[in-house]
Design a protein around this motif. Structure first.
Motif, PDB file in Angstrom:
ATOM      1  N   LEU B 259       0.835  -1.203   0.000  1.00 46.08           N
ATOM      2  CA  LEU B 259       0.000   0.000   0.000  1.00 46.08           C
ATOM      3  C   LEU B 259       0.874   1.258   0.000  1.00 46.08           C
ATOM      4  O   LEU B 259       0.555   2.253  -0.636  1.00 46.08           O
ATOM      5  CB  LEU B 259      -0.944   0.005   1.206  1.00 46.08           C
ATOM      6  N   LEU B 260       2.013   1.174   0.727  1.00 47.65           N
ATOM      7  CA  LEU B 260       2.918   2.330   0.761  1.00 47.65           C
ATOM      8  C   LEU B 260       3.618   2.521  -0.585  1.00 47.65           C
ATOM      9  O   LEU B 260       3.859   3.642  -1.018  1.00 47.65           O
ATOM     10  CB  LEU B 260       3.975   2.146   1.860  1.00 47.65           C
ATOM     11  N   GLY B 261       3.930   1.397  -1.253  1.00 46.25           N
ATOM     12  CA  GLY B 261       4.743   1.490  -2.464  1.00 46.25           C
ATOM     13  C   GLY B 261       3.950   1.474  -3.758  1.00 46.25           C
ATOM     14  O   GLY B 261       4.514   1.707  -4.823  1.00 46.25           O
ATOM     15  N   GLN B 262       2.640   1.197  -3.699  1.00 48.85           N
ATOM     16  CA  GLN B 262       1.865   0.986  -4.935  1.00 48.85           C
ATOM     17  C   GLN B 262       1.882   2.210  -5.849  1.00 48.85           C
ATOM     18  O   GLN B 262       1.875   2.080  -7.067  1.00 48.85           O
ATOM     19  CB  GLN B 262       0.430   0.541  -4.629  1.00 48.85           C
ATOM     20  N   ARG B 263       1.935   3.403  -5.237  1.00 49.37           N
ATOM     21  CA  ARG B 263       1.964   4.641  -6.013  1.00 49.37           C
ATOM     22  C   ARG B 263       3.128   4.619  -7.019  1.00 49.37           C
ATOM     23  O   ARG B 263       2.975   4.927  -8.192  1.00 49.37           O
ATOM     24  CB  ARG B 263       2.163   5.791  -5.030  1.00 49.37           C
ATOM     25  N   TYR B 264       4.313   4.233  -6.499  1.00 52.75           N
ATOM     26  CA  TYR B 264       5.514   4.213  -7.339  1.00 52.75           C
ATOM     27  C   TYR B 264       5.445   3.078  -8.344  1.00 52.75           C
ATOM     28  O   TYR B 264       5.839   3.222  -9.500  1.00 52.75           O
ATOM     29  CB  TYR B 264       6.758   4.070  -6.461  1.00 52.75           C
ATOM     30  N   LEU B 265       4.926   1.929  -7.872  1.00 52.87           N
ATOM     31  CA  LEU B 265       4.834   0.767  -8.743  1.00 52.87           C
ATOM     32  C   LEU B 265       3.922   1.074  -9.924  1.00 52.87           C
ATOM     33  O   LEU B 265       4.268   0.814 -11.079  1.00 52.87           O
ATOM     34  CB  LEU B 265       4.293  -0.425  -7.947  1.00 52.87           C
ATOM     35  N   VAL B 266       2.761   1.663  -9.637  1.00 55.92           N
ATOM     36  CA  VAL B 266       1.799   1.954 -10.696  1.00 55.92           C
ATOM     37  C   VAL B 266       2.365   2.987 -11.667  1.00 55.92           C
ATOM     38  O   VAL B 266       2.291   2.812 -12.884  1.00 55.92           O
ATOM     39  CB  VAL B 266       0.450   2.419 -10.104  1.00 55.92           C
ATOM     40  N   SER B 267       2.986   4.043 -11.139  1.00 55.94           N
ATOM     41  CA  SER B 267       3.493   5.045 -12.072  1.00 55.94           C
ATOM     42  C   SER B 267       4.701   4.519 -12.837  1.00 55.94           C
ATOM     43  O   SER B 267       4.924   4.891 -13.987  1.00 55.94           O
ATOM     44  CB  SER B 267       3.804   6.363 -11.353  1.00 55.94           C
ATOM     45  N   GLY B 268       5.453   3.603 -12.220  1.00 53.34           N
ATOM     46  CA  GLY B 268       6.568   2.982 -12.936  1.00 53.34           C
ATOM     47  C   GLY B 268       6.064   2.090 -14.062  1.00 53.34           C
ATOM     48  O   GLY B 268       6.571   2.124 -15.180  1.00 53.34           O
ATOM     49  N   LEU B 269       5.044   1.278 -13.736  1.00 54.28           N
ATOM     50  CA  LEU B 269       4.458   0.370 -14.725  1.00 54.28           C
ATOM     51  C   LEU B 269       3.898   1.123 -15.905  1.00 54.28           C
ATOM     52  O   LEU B 269       4.103   0.767 -17.059  1.00 54.28           O
ATOM     53  CB  LEU B 269       3.287  -0.377 -14.086  1.00 54.28           C
ATOM     54  N   THR B 270       3.149   2.166 -15.598  1.00 52.51           N
ATOM     55  CA  THR B 270       2.394   2.835 -16.638  1.00 52.51           C
ATOM     56  C   THR B 270       3.208   3.927 -17.313  1.00 52.51           C
ATOM     57  O   THR B 270       2.863   4.376 -18.387  1.00 52.51           O
ATOM     58  CB  THR B 270       1.108   3.438 -16.062  1.00 52.51           C
ATOM     59  N   GLY B 271       4.307   4.333 -16.677  1.00 44.19           N
ATOM     60  CA  GLY B 271       5.081   5.437 -17.228  1.00 44.19           C
ATOM     61  C   GLY B 271       6.321   4.976 -17.964  1.00 44.19           C
ATOM     62  O   GLY B 271       7.347   5.622 -17.905  1.00 44.19           O
ATOM     63  N   GLY B 272       6.269   3.836 -18.610  1.00 45.89           N
ATOM     64  CA  GLY B 272       7.390   3.477 -19.454  1.00 45.89           C
ATOM     65  C   GLY B 272       8.050   2.149 -19.152  1.00 45.89           C
ATOM     66  O   GLY B 272       8.845   1.676 -19.940  1.00 45.89           O
ATOM     67  N   ALA B 273       7.730   1.525 -18.010  1.00 46.16           N
ATOM     68  CA  ALA B 273       8.384   0.259 -17.694  1.00 46.16           C
ATOM     69  C   ALA B 273       8.038  -0.746 -18.763  1.00 46.16           C
ATOM     70  O   ALA B 273       8.909  -1.333 -19.396  1.00 46.16           O
ATOM     71  CB  ALA B 273       7.923  -0.252 -16.345  1.00 46.16           C
ATOM     72  N   ILE B 274       6.750  -0.938 -18.961  1.00 46.01           N
ATOM     73  CA  ILE B 274       6.336  -1.854 -20.006  1.00 46.01           C
ATOM     74  C   ILE B 274       6.066  -1.064 -21.259  1.00 46.01           C
ATOM     75  O   ILE B 274       6.380  -1.471 -22.345  1.00 46.01           O
ATOM     76  CB  ILE B 274       5.141  -2.691 -19.516  1.00 46.01           C
ATOM     77  N   LYS B 275       5.487   0.058 -21.076  1.00 44.56           N
ATOM     78  CA  LYS B 275       5.460   1.057 -22.153  1.00 44.56           C
ATOM     79  C   LYS B 275       5.141   2.420 -21.571  1.00 44.56           C
ATOM     80  O   LYS B 275       4.155   2.626 -20.950  1.00 44.56           O
ATOM     81  CB  LYS B 275       4.417   0.727 -23.221  1.00 44.56           C
TER      82      LYS B 275
END
Lengths: 295, 275
Positions: B259-275
């Motif tokens: 819950l603490l880290g999901q913000r970073y995970l989601v923005s990482g995922l959606t902001g270029g990690a996969i695309k």
């Protein structure tokens, strides 16, 4: 690329500098991915003989046996159903959810979005045992069905016709957060004016979805579908914990059957052969996935 | 554009029902963990008629939970640490240098995600045996790190790409080496990316089941997911109260960190990690 060719000396200099940064990752990749892959695949040419307690070279015998093995055929068909329906279900439900979460008429969007993530953080084992409870003969689902007036609610997990579907339900549920978040990110990147312009021009809701929205998020859709296909095809824990592939081999999938052969029947070569089949089936998805990501 | 009020209400109802469907199994777990076996049997989905902590006491005092918790914690935190140490330089190299084999390296990295567990584990047995890592937690740490590499390297490369090279060039004129400019300029600007990698690796390692099941040989070395699957047993009567309590105890630590880290995970995922 042109610049690279024009200045080979500069590229050599860059390579010399890049190497130390890459070395740790290369080390891990070689140690636990390249070498094991070669070693693992080479196992398919051997079979364990209990009599002499030795692994003997058998050539392609393991594959010949596979194609005569009815349990393998069952596992193969189950795996196709398992992937097609889980991934299809995830995509369909997640697309609807993402579309709703993207609506500007929705209040508390941030909170809803965070709540959507909940199943993502749970271990697969926890997800499976929770769903095993839900599907118990006297469990929550049948209690609801009985209350709705269903005379003989089925015994989901022990019914050969239904066992695989309990696994598919659990897997779909677990995959929804990831797919929803990815699709939502895609939807958010679309300019609302384009969609509104399509509506002005008389496009129906479904026409706008298919002709305007889908092409705009094509890349995310392809990546999500290929990744989930890869993950679901290789998935082990849901089926292992929920049904153990049973009753009999009614809900067995390829990774589970490979595991049983390698670790319960001591036929590592046979298990590896199943693994090679998995790899071959996945090649298409992998190529598509890599092409989209590298673009 | 405005939406008809009835449609807007319908939208909210639909979203709340969807979220409820996603949260409902967890509510069941919480209820069951606080119920007696009798209570679970008579009302399989209701709230506890009277709250009991006996299930939690049983798991903590009469099972190997704490031993397996220690294993899971060691493996997960080592995986997070090793993942960051390995993927940050590799992501940096992919972002900043042009070298032969760059595309091949990327393809290989992405392709590893599809390798069937059974082949990897059969091949790994030889490697782990050779280096004396069979039944050692460190063997699992290396495995989990390799699983987190494709996602993590890709995500960090995306973060590094967005940091202007001008900053580094200035530092290099002042005498910074490449490593120093990574440590002092690029990494401090990529903290959200590093947190995304940490969250991802933590989740992956804590929840991973197959390799933890196959590589470890005895209960003293099992991690929590394997502990749970053994707790569930194979057939026979399942004690759903203690099992639910155990499942919650396994899930909660990482759930909170997620819950603490999901913000970073989601923005990482959606902001270029996969695309």
């Amino acid at each position: 690329m042109q610049a690279d060719r024009a200045a080979p000396r500069q590229r050599l200099e860059q390579e010399r500098r890049a190497l130390p940064f890459l070395l740790p990752a290369l080390g891990v990749l070689c140690l636990v991915s390249l070498y094991p892959l070669i070693q693992g695949v080479s196992r398919v040419f051997y079979a364990y003989r209990a009599l002499s307690q030795q692994n003997v070279f058998v050539g392609l015998e393991n594959f010949r046996l596979l194609f005569q093995d009815p349990t393998f055929a069952r596992a193969f068909l189950n795996s196709l159903v398992w992937v097609a329906t889980s991934v299809g279900g995830m995509f369909f439900l997640s697309y609807i959810l993402a579309t709703m979460l993207n609506s500007r008429f929705l209040r508390f969007r941030r909170i809803f979005r965070t709540l959507t993530l909940i199943p993502w953080a749970l271990p697969g084992v926890v997800v499976s045992l929770t769903w095993r409870y839900i599907f118990l003969v006297n469990g929550p689902l049948n209690t609801v069905l009985a209350a709705l007036g269903v005379a003989n609610p089925p015994s989901w997990i022990t019914d050969p016709q239904l066992a695989l579907w309990t696994c598919i339900a659990a897997n779909t549920w677990m995959g929804i957060p990831f797919v929803t978040i990815m699709l939502l990110a895609g939807l958010q990147s679309i300019d609302r004016q384009i969609v509104e312009a399509a509506a002005m021009d008389g496009a129906s809701y479904l026409q706008a979805q298919w002709h305007v929205i889908m092409p705009s998020i094509k890349q995310v859709v392809l990546i999500v579908l290929t990744l989930q296909t890869i993950w679901t095809f290789n998935s082990f824990d849901i089926v292992f914990v929920l049904t153990k592939g049973g009753p009999g081999s009614a809900s067995i999938t390829l990774p589970l059957y490979a595991y049983q052969n390698a670790f319960m029947y001591y036929q590592a070569g046979y298990g590896a052969a199943i693994g090679v089949i998995i790899l071959l089936v996945l090649v298409f998805a992998v190529v598509l996935y890599i092409r989209e990501v590298l673009q | 554009m405005r939406l008809h009020p009835a449609k807007q209400v319908l939208l909210h109802v639909a979203v709340v029902v969807s979220i409820a469907m996603l949260a409902f199994p967890i509510v069941l777990l919480v209820f069951n963990s606080l119920k007696t076996e009798m209570d679970i049997f008579t009302s399989p989905m209701g709230a506890p008629t009277h709250v009991t902590w006996e299930n939690f006491r049983h798991v903590l005092a009469e099972t190997s939970f704490l031993v397996n918790l220690k294993n899971s914690a060691i493996v997960a935190f080592s995986t997070v640490l090793l993942s960051v140490l390995v993927t940050a330089p590799a992501g940096y190299a992919l972002s900043r240098f042009r070298f032969r084999g760059r595309t091949l390296f990327s393809i290989w990295l992405l392709a590893t995600q599809s390798f069937p567990g059974i082949i990897m584990v059969l091949g790994l047995f030889t490697v782990l045996r050779t280096y004396g890592l069979l039944n050692r937690l460190f063997g699992l740490v290396i495995m989990h790190t390799s699983f987190s590499m494709p996602f993590s390297i890709w995500l960090l490369k995306g973060y590094f790409d967005k940091i202007p090279t001008a900053l580094e060039e200035a530092a290099q004129i002042d005498g910074c080496t490449r490593l120093q400019s990574l440590m002092r300029i690029v990494l401090p600007l990529s903290v959200p990316g590093l947190l995304a990698v940490a969250t991802f690796s933590l989740l992956l390692s804590w929840n991973e089941f197959f390799f933890a099941l196959v590589i470890m040989r005895d209960n003293a070395h099992y991690t929590l997911p394997v502990f749970l699957s053994r707790f569930l047993g194979s057939g026979g009567v399942v004690q759903w109260g203690p099992l639910s309590a155990a499942a919650l105890l396994v899930s909660i630590p990482v759930f909170v960190l997620f819950l603490l880290g999901q913000r970073y995970l989601v923005s990482g995922l959606t902001g270029g990690a996969i695309k």
